[in-house]
Design a protein around this motif. Structure first.
Motif, mmCIF file in Angstrom:
data_model
loop_
_atom_site.group_PDB
_atom_site.id
_atom_site.type_symbol
_atom_site.label_atom_id
_atom_site.label_comp_id
_atom_site.label_asym_id
_atom_site.label_seq_id
_atom_site.Cartn_x
_atom_site.Cartn_y
_atom_site.Cartn_z
ATOM 1 N N GLY A 90 14.105 8.875 11.976
ATOM 2 C CA GLY A 90 13.027 8.522 12.980
ATOM 3 C C GLY A 90 12.958 6.965 13.411
ATOM 4 N N GLY A 102 9.510 5.604 14.172
ATOM 5 C CA GLY A 102 8.115 5.299 14.524
ATOM 6 C C GLY A 102 7.459 4.577 13.239
ATOM 7 N N ASN A 103 6.315 4.720 13.052
ATOM 8 C CA ASN A 103 5.478 3.871 12.137
ATOM 9 C C ASN A 103 6.082 4.138 10.501
ATOM 10 O OD1 ASN A 103 3.350 2.851 13.923
ATOM 11 N ND2 ASN A 103 2.537 4.988 13.903
ATOM 12 N N TYR A 162 15.522 9.079 19.572
ATOM 13 C CA TYR A 162 14.640 8.997 20.429
ATOM 14 C C TYR A 162 14.919 7.940 21.689
ATOM 15 C CZ TYR A 162 9.736 9.133 22.953
ATOM 16 O OH TYR A 162 8.847 9.312 23.842
ATOM 17 N N GLU A 203 15.465 3.672 20.926
ATOM 18 C CA GLU A 203 15.205 3.113 19.830
ATOM 19 C C GLU A 203 16.130 2.456 18.876
ATOM 20 O OE1 GLU A 203 10.801 5.178 18.935
ATOM 21 O OE2 GLU A 203 12.517 6.077 17.762
ATOM 22 N N VAL A 215 10.907 11.236 8.929
ATOM 23 C CA VAL A 215 9.798 10.760 8.912
ATOM 24 C C VAL A 215 9.266 10.675 10.433
ATOM 25 C CG1 VAL A 215 8.388 8.800 8.051
ATOM 26 C CG2 VAL A 215 10.494 9.113 6.985
ATOM 27 N N VAL A 216 9.134 11.712 11.028
ATOM 28 C CA VAL A 216 8.605 12.043 12.485
ATOM 29 C C VAL A 216 7.772 13.247 12.435
ATOM 30 C CG1 VAL A 216 10.505 11.011 13.658
ATOM 31 C CG2 VAL A 216 10.911 13.528 12.779
ATOM 32 N N PHE A 273 7.074 17.959 15.725
ATOM 33 C CA PHE A 273 7.881 18.646 16.712
ATOM 34 C C PHE A 273 9.051 18.117 17.011
ATOM 35 C CE2 PHE A 273 5.734 14.716 18.433
ATOM 36 C CZ PHE A 273 6.737 14.228 19.224
ATOM 37 N N ALA A 274 9.346 16.935 16.302
ATOM 38 C CA ALA A 274 10.609 16.469 16.503
ATOM 39 C C ALA A 274 11.604 16.598 15.105
ATOM 40 C CB ALA A 274 10.518 14.756 16.603
ATOM 41 N N GLN A 285 15.500 18.501 16.153
ATOM 42 C CA GLN A 285 16.575 17.877 16.651
ATOM 43 C C GLN A 285 17.249 17.069 15.702
ATOM 44 O OE1 GLN A 285 15.757 14.207 19.141
ATOM 45 N NE2 GLN A 285 13.678 15.410 19.385
ATOM 46 N N GLN A 294 4.900 19.458 6.991
ATOM 47 C CA GLN A 294 4.119 20.362 7.630
ATOM 48 C C GLN A 294 4.664 21.627 7.444
ATOM 49 O OE1 GLN A 294 3.442 16.809 10.812
ATOM 50 N NE2 GLN A 294 2.048 18.274 11.071
ATOM 51 N N SER A 318 1.980 14.759 2.788
ATOM 52 C CA SER A 318 1.345 13.938 3.730
ATOM 53 C C SER A 318 2.295 12.671 3.857
ATOM 54 C CB SER A 318 -0.138 13.365 3.664
ATOM 55 O OG SER A 318 -0.496 12.574 4.589
ATOM 56 N N ALA A 376 -0.902 5.017 4.907
ATOM 57 C CA ALA A 376 -1.178 4.718 6.070
ATOM 58 C C ALA A 376 -0.612 3.435 6.642
ATOM 59 C CB ALA A 376 -2.727 4.563 6.152
ATOM 60 N N CYS A 377 0.139 3.470 7.875
ATOM 61 C CA CYS A 377 0.989 2.422 8.265
ATOM 62 C C CYS A 377 1.038 2.118 9.703
ATOM 63 C CB CYS A 377 2.279 2.585 7.506
ATOM 64 S SG CYS A 377 3.093 4.260 8.416
ATOM 65 N N ARG A 400 -3.167 16.599 18.041
ATOM 66 C CA ARG A 400 -2.317 17.328 17.189
ATOM 67 C C ARG A 400 -3.240 18.359 16.393
ATOM 68 N NH1 ARG A 400 -3.410 15.132 11.885
ATOM 69 N NH2 ARG A 400 -4.394 13.200 12.076
ATOM 70 N N GLU A 440 -0.098 20.379 17.278
ATOM 71 C CA GLU A 440 0.887 20.665 15.804
ATOM 72 C C GLU A 440 0.259 21.710 15.123
ATOM 73 O OE1 GLU A 440 2.506 17.364 13.936
ATOM 74 O OE2 GLU A 440 3.599 17.109 15.930
HETATM 75 P P1 NAD Z 1 4.881 8.162 15.027
HETATM 76 O O1 NAD Z 1 3.641 8.611 16.036
HETATM 77 O O2 NAD Z 1 5.066 6.702 14.776
HETATM 78 O O3 NAD Z 1 6.123 8.695 15.653
HETATM 79 C C1 NAD Z 1 6.620 8.270 16.635
HETATM 80 C C2 NAD Z 1 8.438 8.582 16.629
HETATM 81 O O4 NAD Z 1 8.698 9.991 16.610
HETATM 82 C C3 NAD Z 1 9.089 7.650 17.868
HETATM 83 O O5 NAD Z 1 9.166 6.437 17.401
HETATM 84 C C4 NAD Z 1 10.157 8.487 17.531
HETATM 85 O O6 NAD Z 1 11.370 8.095 16.808
HETATM 86 C C5 NAD Z 1 9.900 9.864 17.225
HETATM 87 N N1 NAD Z 1 9.545 10.714 18.526
HETATM 88 C C6 NAD Z 1 8.263 10.563 19.443
HETATM 89 N N2 NAD Z 1 8.341 11.457 20.459
HETATM 90 C C7 NAD Z 1 9.858 12.059 20.557
HETATM 91 C C8 NAD Z 1 10.403 13.032 20.953
HETATM 92 N N3 NAD Z 1 9.692 13.402 22.130
HETATM 93 N N4 NAD Z 1 11.606 13.303 20.823
HETATM 94 C C9 NAD Z 1 12.166 12.873 19.700
HETATM 95 N N5 NAD Z 1 11.462 11.857 19.020
HETATM 96 C C10 NAD Z 1 10.276 11.562 19.255
HETATM 97 O O7 NAD Z 1 4.767 8.783 13.527
HETATM 98 P P2 NAD Z 1 4.282 8.341 12.501
HETATM 99 O O8 NAD Z 1 3.152 7.404 12.352
HETATM 100 O O9 NAD Z 1 5.562 7.679 11.641
HETATM 101 O O10 NAD Z 1 3.796 9.602 11.261
HETATM 102 C C11 NAD Z 1 4.808 10.378 10.958
HETATM 103 C C12 NAD Z 1 4.106 11.751 10.513
HETATM 104 O O11 NAD Z 1 3.353 11.384 9.478
HETATM 105 C C13 NAD Z 1 3.357 12.547 11.512
HETATM 106 O O12 NAD Z 1 3.309 13.843 11.377
HETATM 107 C C14 NAD Z 1 1.876 11.722 11.234
HETATM 108 O O13 NAD Z 1 1.027 12.770 11.677
HETATM 109 C C15 NAD Z 1 1.911 11.732 9.790
HETATM 110 N N6 NAD Z 1 0.978 10.789 9.097
HETATM 111 C C16 NAD Z 1 0.946 9.486 9.806
HETATM 112 C C17 NAD Z 1 0.369 8.518 8.995
HETATM 113 C C18 NAD Z 1 0.069 7.013 9.504
HETATM 114 O O14 NAD Z 1 -0.568 6.006 9.015
HETATM 115 N N7 NAD Z 1 1.237 6.705 10.361
HETATM 116 C C19 NAD Z 1 -0.816 8.884 8.100
HETATM 117 C C20 NAD Z 1 -0.581 10.108 7.660
HETATM 118 C C21 NAD Z 1 0.201 11.034 8.128
#
Ligand code: NAD
Length: 399
Positions: A9, A11-12, A35, A38, A89-90, A93-94, A97, A118, A143, A147-148, A326, A330
């Motif tokens: 992953g 993302g965050n 993705y 990245e 850690v995505v 839906f991701a 892949q 999930q 979960s 939180a990040c 979501r 989701e």
């Molecule tokens: P995020 O929104 O930062 O994830 C984005 C990342 O997902 C992208 O950087 C990419 O790597 C990938 N991505 C996005 N679109 C894509 C696509 N179309 N195809 C392939 N890859 C794709 O997610 P997050 O904040 O890291 O959270 C991850 C999970 O944890 C989620 O299910 C979220 O609901 C859950 N969550 C997050 C937090 C938080 O504070 N961030 C807190 C509790 C739960």
């Protein structure tokens, strides 16, 4: 010798987990992100400098760590080399892949962790990695541990808060022999918090996912909506009405009936972690709820939910509900459809879930359910057992 882990992953959560793990002396961290560009962008940022991770501790104080993954790539073969633990850690839906990308390179005795998993995580993983599932262990947390947020992509991320405790399930393949204990090892990677608790079995957790709350709440509020925009965003939990509470309760009863039926069929399976939502609230928010007289009042008076509103889109005329948020996008395919599917295998009728799914799938432009059967043309896009051709309760547990 260092243990090598892979974080999938970009993302965050992926930023924070990879920087956190890389800051530990005994870990070597690879990152696989498929993705867009990245991987390329992130790798470039850390070519000559470390990533900064700012962590807010339980007591509110902050500190920074400086570290970086040893490899950031979109090449799954390179990413998987020598890896003992894979974290996904995505958003759900991701996941597919990443399972597909890592499958050819999976070695026996690998631990695969959904952070978070999930509903349907394990089922989809088993389906995609095939025979290799029996030599792996598939774990999932309820979960994300924190939180990040990313502050600056590839350079700086922030852990805003760590949870106190976090449930994790582990599904061990019959030929899998990990050389390390699951919970203790993941705990060592995360640090002191959240305290991980090993849950009894993954199916119970699939039935208890947040997705048993969000779709009934959405359908209960918007199922009879007249289409007129609203002046304000309605409160989500504090606005619960009788219709929503009744739907939530009926869904809970269906899930409890499914859990009991599974225990009848499989004497070796403990489903005691499946409980009614009302009980769940009383256990998890003992001090935050001021009125525990009913499910409705418990939700309306839970301080932890202060001010949370429905997902809405602002238009020129006012606010309209966002059915692509979501809570539906989701929590239907990777949530309630999975729960319904497990109940079907257990032979339990689910009129409340069927009604919610019929509405939810229409809002999403998908077809998972037809009447009370998961035979819709899009069932393969969801993560029910039926999405993967499973037909019995035994198949859920015998891997
Ligand atoms: P995020 O929104 O930062 O994830 C984005 C990342 O997902 C992208 O950087 C990419 O790597 C990938 N991505 C996005 N679109 C894509 C696509 N179309 N195809 C392939 N890859 C794709 O997610 P997050 O904040 O890291 O959270 C991850 C999970 O944890 C989620 O299910 C979220 O609901 C859950 N969550 C997050 C937090 C938080 O504070 N961030 C807190 C509790 C739960």
């Amino acid at each position: 010798e260092k243990c090598r882990i892979l974080v999938c992953g970009g993302g965050n959560g992926a930023h924070c987990l990879s920087a956190l793990a890389a800051s530990k002396d005994n870990l070597d961290v690879h990152v696989l992100t498929l993705y867009q560009d990245e991987a390329e962008r992130w790798a470039k940022h850390v070519e000559n400098e470390n990533m900064k991770l700012t962590i807010t501790k339980q007591d509110g104080t902050q500190y920074d760590t400086f570290s970086k993954p040893s490899l950031i790539t979109k090449d799954a073969a390179k990413a998987m080399s020598g890896v003992e633990i894979v974290f996904l850690v995505v958003p759900a839906f991701a996941h597919a892949q990443y399972f597909t990308a890592i499958a050819p390179h999976l070695q026996p005795n690998t631990l695969i962790v959904g952070l978070p998993g999930q509903a349907g995580f394990e089922l989809q993983c088993r389906h995609i990695i095939g025979d290799k599932a029996s030599s792996c262990t598939i774990a999932a947390s309820e979960s994300l541990p924190f939180a990040c947020r990313i502050v600056e992509f590839g350079r700086h991320a922030r852990i805003l808060g760590l949870k106190d405790s976090l449930g994790m399930s582990a599904l061990k393949g019959k030929a899998c022999q990990l050389s390390f204990p699951v919970v203790e090892t993941v705990q060592g990677i995360l640090g002191e918090y959240p305290k991980l608790e090993l849950l009894k079995n993954y199916i119970a957790i699939n039935l208890m996912a947040d997705a048993n709350v969000h779709p009934p709440m959405m359908y209960g509020r918007w199922g009879n909506w007249d289409g007129k925009p609203l002046k304000e965003e309605p409160l989500f939990y504090q606005g619960v009405d009788d219709r929503q509470a009744d739907l939530l309760s009926r869904v809970s009863e269906e899930l409890l009936a499914a859990a009991k039926a599974i225990e009848q069929k499989r004497k070796d399976v403990d489903m005691s972690e499946v409980i009614h939502l009302f009980d769940w609230y009383k256990i998890h928010y003992p001090d935050q709820i001021t009125d525990k007289s009913s499910l409705k009042m418990a939700m309306r008076t839970n301080k932890a939910y202060d001010g949370l509103v429905h997902p809405m889109v602002k238009t020129d005329e006012g606010y309209v509900p966002n059915f692509n948020y979501r809570y539906t996008s989701e929590d239907v395919p990777f949530g309630m459809v999975v729960m319904k599917g497990i109940a079907d295998l257990a032979g339990v009728p689910t009129p409340a879930m069927d009604e919610i799914l019929a509405w939810g799938q229409q809002k999403l432009g998908k077809e998972y359910i037809v009447g009370s059967k998961l035979i819709g043309k899009d069932i393969g896009l969801a993560r029910a057992p039926q999405s993967f051709g499973m037909t019995s309760v035994d198949e859920l547990f015998d891997i």
